[in-house]
Design an enzyme around this catalytic site. Structure first.
Site, PDB file in Angstrom:
ATOM      1  N   ASP A  36       0.867  -1.182   0.000  1.00  0.00           N
ATOM      2  CA  ASP A  36       0.000   0.000   0.000  1.00  0.00           C
ATOM      3  C   ASP A  36       0.900   1.228   0.000  1.00  0.00           C
ATOM      4  O   ASP A  36       2.128   1.099  -0.066  1.00  0.00           O
ATOM      5  CB  ASP A  36      -0.957  -0.023   1.208  1.00  0.00           C
ATOM      6  CG  ASP A  36      -2.293   0.643   0.864  1.00  0.00           C
ATOM      7  OD1 ASP A  36      -2.281   1.818   0.459  1.00  0.00           O
ATOM      8  OD2 ASP A  36      -3.339  -0.020   0.983  1.00  0.00           O
ATOM      9  N   HIS A  50      -2.940   3.200  -4.572  1.00  0.00           N
ATOM     10  CA  HIS A  50      -2.298   2.799  -3.312  1.00  0.00           C
ATOM     11  C   HIS A  50      -0.886   2.279  -3.570  1.00  0.00           C
ATOM     12  O   HIS A  50      -0.501   1.211  -3.082  1.00  0.00           O
ATOM     13  CB  HIS A  50      -3.152   1.754  -2.590  1.00  0.00           C
ATOM     14  CG  HIS A  50      -4.408   2.343  -1.993  1.00  0.00           C
ATOM     15  ND1 HIS A  50      -4.376   3.210  -0.927  1.00  0.00           N
ATOM     16  CD2 HIS A  50      -5.717   2.217  -2.335  1.00  0.00           C
ATOM     17  CE1 HIS A  50      -5.621   3.574  -0.620  1.00  0.00           C
ATOM     18  NE2 HIS A  50      -6.455   3.002  -1.466  1.00  0.00           N
ATOM     19  N   GLU A  96      -9.850   2.821  -5.235  1.00  0.00           N
ATOM     20  CA  GLU A  96      -9.417   4.174  -4.902  1.00  0.00           C
ATOM     21  C   GLU A  96      -8.202   4.633  -5.718  1.00  0.00           C
ATOM     22  O   GLU A  96      -7.168   4.989  -5.153  1.00  0.00           O
ATOM     23  CB  GLU A  96      -9.112   4.259  -3.396  1.00  0.00           C
ATOM     24  CG  GLU A  96     -10.327   3.950  -2.549  1.00  0.00           C
ATOM     25  CD  GLU A  96     -10.056   4.017  -1.040  1.00  0.00           C
ATOM     26  OE1 GLU A  96     -10.929   4.529  -0.332  1.00  0.00           O
ATOM     27  OE2 GLU A  96      -8.995   3.560  -0.585  1.00  0.00           O
TER      28      GLU A  96
HETATM   29  C1  ACM Z   1     -10.981  -0.332   0.546  1.00  0.00           C
HETATM   30  O1  ACM Z   1     -11.444  -0.307   1.695  1.00  0.00           O
HETATM   31  N1  ACM Z   1     -10.402   0.744   0.032  1.00  0.00           N
HETATM   32  C2  ACM Z   1     -11.056  -1.520  -0.285  1.00  0.00           C
END
Ligand code: ACM
Ligand code: ZN
Length: 753
Positions: free
Chosen positions: A185, A258, A321
């Site tokens: 991440d 991420h 995201e």
């Molecule tokens: C997430 O909670 N962004 C998958």
């Protein structure tokens, strides 16, 4: 089979059944009201056990009961372990068990099902004053879903191999079988990749970490190097370890978003090639992998090493995201869009994922990603993990793709589990165990013939606010027990029964395993209901036998204390015009320990008739309509239990029979927390009418300067009032959550006369 009388004793010979101590609850069971007593040994024929299962059971039996598991020849064994005929049972993981005076037999279909039977057997023991008792029972059991997962984010906070193994150990005790290991991440890359050593040399460490909450202003940082990673040997060790407990490890390598830790290591994979550090702040970042072929090749190279470490069928590639701003401004990305006739950056994300999907498919694996991978078209073989509610999962199943359900509303164990003010800091949101228990992985309205595409579900443990193992256990347990009921059990009992079984057996079972589990089920909660002249409140925990001492103050004056059980109701009356009363309750345990307090502002609208359209989002809807007229002002930092949350563009609140001769103004409480994507509305309109024909309302008032404690002048009589709240459709560029739908949070509506 010969049974040694020495080893059993009938404690109760009464007929009748007791509650089932096994969690998740077996498909069918009879628990008899008598026990078999043990001395110091438990004898079984080890040759009928899988060797690892034997080791597991030996260790566990000792821990739970202090009994020694001893090998005995078949005719001296206390328990016979038999294989089940394949045709007898529909699930390879099913088992059956019969424990009585005459026989103790476990039947299983596979090594895994033998393991599940042994886990159930462990939960049938009780220890009283050093005496070990085993319940007599008949059990037949099969799992409801094949994917029973717990996830762990090791990027935001790092967990050692030992800690990860402990997490796996506890999962196994509740028949979980998928460990979703979130390995990469923004804040840290945690897996050694030999071809790209900088991923762990640079990407595994950050120079600072934000302290306090992301939404705090100003933000504070702890400036200290933080990080860690797993070598490939350690990864293999964990995968092997988990497999001995019948748990598959599904790795997650995030893309295209991420990815700041990877881009800090290899900035040339970003759109701007700018060198940026591994961030010590949480959130969603604009810098993501560029979609050029070099990034795709990098991802394939990384995955090649990942595939060699993880035998799992599914490989998680994230996909959530990923802001598209860099792609919009990048020549390389725009060229990929043009060369491949793509419509926009969403189709570009889909194109990115498709290339990875083809790669994984060519290697005999299956891609799984968060539900954003639906945007711009789902690639052929992809499975979807639905987190933003159930819509994505349902949509994917309708398209005949496999789905794992993990909606925030029921499955985000990084949310608060209790509204107690002493609850340790969490990301936000309110997910008490009772709510977890309501989870059904099958999305509402999915045609039954498509149910087979729902593989199961899982809870996610994002670790921004989970810095260590103690806190990880606290957030996971006991909510993971509630979730196991939704994932394994074909025969989920009522919540109250489940809680009774948890309190009677599993608190002790978890203590035996030194688990730092939360005690939120014992925390008092105020439950509200509407009455003719105001509201009724009851003070109770989830455990119906718990009692509390409640002290009451009115406008600062002490009004005494009372012992309260779950059945008692306290009346709170709304006040007449121009009057106002503050009632303050303090709740104490029967041992006089202060547990919580709650203020009720008894204004004129408390318990009023109110209609809300649309209804609040299931995630932020603790007291339904009543929440806006319950006299409770939402706290900050917010937890979510006192606020109603909405994602719609327009929300209407209609108050009936207000019957006021003069409403000076209307006060509405909104919440602003941009970091959590909670924004103030753009506009509030108020219609006043003495009938309910809103087309012909007498007067309309409106305002566009909205604040948290918003007030709008009315200055006339009112029978009925409608408040229309207009939210922004999307969060504007440059603000937290840009492009997403904002939340609107409201706590209370009052009139000032
Ligand atoms: C997430 O909670 N962004 C998958
Ligand atoms: Zn680019």
């Amino acid at each position: 089979m010969k049974i040694f009388c020495l080893f059993f004793l009938i404690i109760f010979s009464l007929n009748g059944f007791t509650q089932c101590p096994i969690i998740p609850t077996p498909e069918s069971y009879i628990i008899r009201n008598f026990h078999i007593e043990f001395d110091s040994e438990f004898r079984a024929d080890s040759t009928t056990f899988n060797a690892e299962n034997w080791n597991f059971f030996k260790k566990e039996l000792k821990k739970v009961t202090s009994l020694e598991l001893i090998h005995a020849e078949d005719d001296e064994a206390l328990v016979s372990v038999l294989s089940l005929d394949d045709s007898m049972d529909d699930s390879p993981n099913g088992y059956a068990m019969s424990i009585s005076k005459r026989e103790r037999v476990i039947m299983h279909r596979s090594d895994a099902s033998q393991f599940y039977a042994l886990v159930s057997l462990l939960q049938l023991f009780e220890v009283h004053d050093g005496i070990v008792l085993l319940k007599s029972c008949e059990i037949e059991d099969n799992p409801r879903f094949d994917w029973r997962g717990l996830h762990l984010d090791v990027s935001r906070h790092f967990f050692t191999v030992q800690e990860v193994k402990r997490y796996i150990d506890l999962m196994a005790l509740y028949k979980y079988n998928v460990f979703h290991w979130h390995l990469t991440d923004d804040q840290g890359w945690r897996i050694e990749i030999k071809k790209y050593p900088k991923l762990t040399e640079i990407g595994a460490f950050r120079d600072s970490t934000v302290i306090g909450h992301y939404s705090d202003t100003p933000r504070a940082y702890e400036v200290e190097k933080y990080g860690g990673f797993y070598t490939q040997d350690q990864i293999k060790e964990v995968v092997e370890y988990a497999s001995l407990k019948y748990i598959t490890v599904v790795p997650e390598i995030e893309m295209p978003g991420h990815s700041r830790a990877a881009l800090a290591s290899y900035p040339e994979l970003s759109c701007t090639s700018t060198i940026k550090p591994v961030p010590g702040l949480w959130g969603v970042f604009d810098d993501i992998y560029c979609s050029k072929s070099e990034s795709i090749q990098f991802m394939k190279d990384v995955l090649e090493e990942v595939l060699a470490l993880f035998p799992s069928e599914y490989i998680h590639v994230g996909g959530d995201e990923a802001p598209k701003v860099r792609w919009r401004d990048c020549n390389d990305c725009q060229r990929v869009i043009k060369d491949n006739d793509l419509k926009d950056e969403h189709e570009l994300q889909s194109y990115f994922i498709q290339q990875i999907d083809s790669y994984l498919t060519s290697k005999g694996r299956k891609l799984i990603g968060w539900d954003e991978i639906l945007e711009g078209g789902l690639s052929d073989n992809a499975a979807v993990m639905s987190w933003r509610g159930t819509k994505g999962g349902k949509e994917a199943a309708l398209q005949k793709h496999e789905v794992v359900m993990s909606p925030t509303t029921y499955c985000y164990f990084d949310y608060y589990q209790s509204a107690s003010p002493s609850e340790p800091r969490a990301i936000g949101g309110y997910l008490p165990m009772k709510k977890v228990y309501e989870f059904d992985p099958i999305p509402e309205g999915l045609p039954q013939n498509l149910n087979k595409f729902i593989l199961g579900g899982q809870a996610n443990l994002w670790t921004e606010y989970i810095p260590d193992m103690q806190q990880l256990e606290y957030m996971t347990y006991p909510r993971a027990l509630a979730l196991s009921q939704s994932l394994w059990s074909m025969n989920k009992p009522l919540y109250e029964e489940f809680v009774a079984s948890f309190v009677d057996y599993h608190e002790h079972f978890l203590q035996r395993h030194d688990v730092n589990f939360a005690t939120a089920v014992h925390h008092p909660k105020f439950e509200l209901s509407k009455s003719e002249s105001g509201i009724h409140i009851s003070v109770k925990s989830d455990v119906l036998t718990d009692e509390f001492i409640v002290t009451r103050k009115e406008n600062g004056l002490n009004k005494g204390e009372k012992r309260i059980s779950a059945l008692d109701a306290i009346k709170l009356e709304r006040t007449p015009p121009k009057e106002f009363k503050l009632v303050q309750f303090e709740v104490k345990s029967t041992a006089n320990e202060s547990l919580m307090s709650q203020d009720f502002y008894l204004h004129r609208l408390v318990g009023a008739d109110v209609a809300i359209h649309p209804l609040p989002h299931a995630k932020f809807n603790t007291n339904g309509q009543l929440a806006v007229v319950d006299g409770i002002v939402g706290r900050r930092p917010w937890i979510g239990s006192e606020w109603l949350g909405f994602t719609e563009k327009q929300i209407e609140f209609t108050l009936y029979n207000v019957n006021s001769n003069f409403v000076d103004s209307l006060k509405i409480g909104f919440l602003k927390d941009n970091g959590s994507w909670i924004y103030l509305p753009k506009k509030v309109r108020v219609l006043v009418a003495d009938h309910s024909d809103w087309e012909n309302a007498q007067e309309e008032f409106s305002s566009t300067s909205i604040e948290e404690k918003f007030s709008i002048h009315i200055g006339r009589e009112a029978m009925n009032i409608r408040i229309i709240v207009d939210a922004m459709e999307f969060i504007p560029q440059g603000l937290d959550g840009e492009g997403h739908t904002p939340w609107t949070f409201i706590d209370e509506i009052r009139i000032i006369e």
